[in-house]
Design an enzyme around this catalytic site. Structure first.
Site, PDB file in Angstrom:
ATOM      1  N   LYS A 285      55.215  12.503 -24.987  1.00 17.24           N
ATOM      2  CA  LYS A 285      54.468  11.541 -26.122  1.00 17.24           C
ATOM      3  C   LYS A 285      53.455  10.446 -26.013  1.00 17.24           C
ATOM      4  O   LYS A 285      54.437   9.601 -25.631  1.00 17.24           O
ATOM      5  CB  LYS A 285      55.708  11.130 -26.922  1.00 17.24           C
ATOM      6  CG  LYS A 285      56.355  12.736 -27.496  1.00 17.24           C
ATOM      7  CD  LYS A 285      57.257  12.175 -27.850  1.00 17.24           C
ATOM      8  CE  LYS A 285      58.751  13.522 -28.338  1.00 17.24           C
ATOM      9  NZ  LYS A 285      59.877  13.649 -27.243  1.00 17.24           N
TER      10      LYS A 285
ATOM     11  N   ASP B 171      40.347   4.694 -23.336  1.00 19.46           N
ATOM     12  CA  ASP B 171      40.020   4.051 -21.945  1.00 19.46           C
ATOM     13  C   ASP B 171      40.327   3.961 -20.706  1.00 19.46           C
ATOM     14  O   ASP B 171      40.483   2.711 -20.632  1.00 19.46           O
ATOM     15  CB  ASP B 171      39.102   2.611 -22.733  1.00 19.46           C
ATOM     16  CG  ASP B 171      38.088   3.064 -24.059  1.00 19.46           C
ATOM     17  OD1 ASP B 171      37.700   3.702 -24.257  1.00 19.46           O
ATOM     18  OD2 ASP B 171      38.405   1.799 -24.828  1.00 19.46           O
TER      19      ASP B 171
ATOM     20  N   HIS C 261      57.084  17.799 -23.170  1.00 21.80           N
ATOM     21  CA  HIS C 261      57.946  16.953 -24.151  1.00 21.80           C
ATOM     22  C   HIS C 261      57.339  15.601 -24.117  1.00 21.80           C
ATOM     23  O   HIS C 261      57.818  14.969 -24.088  1.00 21.80           O
ATOM     24  CB  HIS C 261      59.061  16.901 -23.917  1.00 21.80           C
ATOM     25  CG  HIS C 261      60.046  17.143 -24.665  1.00 21.80           C
ATOM     26  ND1 HIS C 261      61.162  15.507 -25.021  1.00 21.80           N
ATOM     27  CD2 HIS C 261      60.458  17.894 -25.480  1.00 21.80           C
ATOM     28  CE1 HIS C 261      61.584  15.917 -26.418  1.00 21.80           C
ATOM     29  NE2 HIS C 261      60.847  17.052 -26.842  1.00 21.80           N
TER      30      HIS C 261
END
Length: 143
Positions: free
Chosen positions: A85, A90, A83
């Site tokens: 996000k 870099d 779940h």
């Protein structure tokens, strides 16, 4: 996107990647974000994506498109959702929040996105990504 929108700012942050983009995204169906990720891949940026197995096959998902473009994708193999996000640009800039990378979320939902470039804040997300990346290695799957 036209003008200065939340989506255009997110796309610009992603396109700032020069060496790597690590994505840990629960649901990914926004074509504009997928195009940005593909462009980075074509530029030679190392792109790795971790997603949720149940949501990667839904109608409109961009995961197949990204895989077809040659982007490395891994997914979970167990119950419960992957779940997270977040994105790491870099290995120095973290983009995280409630936002699923879906057109619905971008156009209609109330979402939040936080951008952080403090190494102490980015480090645990880097460690989590590497841990999940290895855990979801297909060579380790049991059938």
């Amino acid at each position: 996107p036209r003008g200065d929108t939340s989506l255009s700012r997110l796309v610009r942050l992603l396109l700032s990647a020069r060496r790597s983009l690590d994505l840990c995204i629960f649901s990914f169906s926004c074509p504009q974000l997928a195009r940005a990720v593909q462009l980075l891949h074509r530029r030679g940026v190392r792109v790795r994506l971790v997603t949720d197995a149940q949501f990667m096959g839904l109608h409109g998902s961009q995961i197949g498109r990204l895989r077809h473009a040659g982007i490395q994708v891994r997914h979970d193999q167990h119950s419960g959702y992957m779940h997270h996000k977040f994105a790491i640009v870099d290995q120095r800039m973290l983009i995280t929040g409630s936002l699923n990378w879906t057109t619905q979320a971008i156009q209609s939902n109330r979402e939040n996105v936080l951008v952080v470039d403090d190494a102490e804040c980015v480090k645990p997300f880097l460690e989590e990504f590497e841990k999940i990346w290895e855990e979801y290695n297909p060579a380790n799957y049991s059938f």
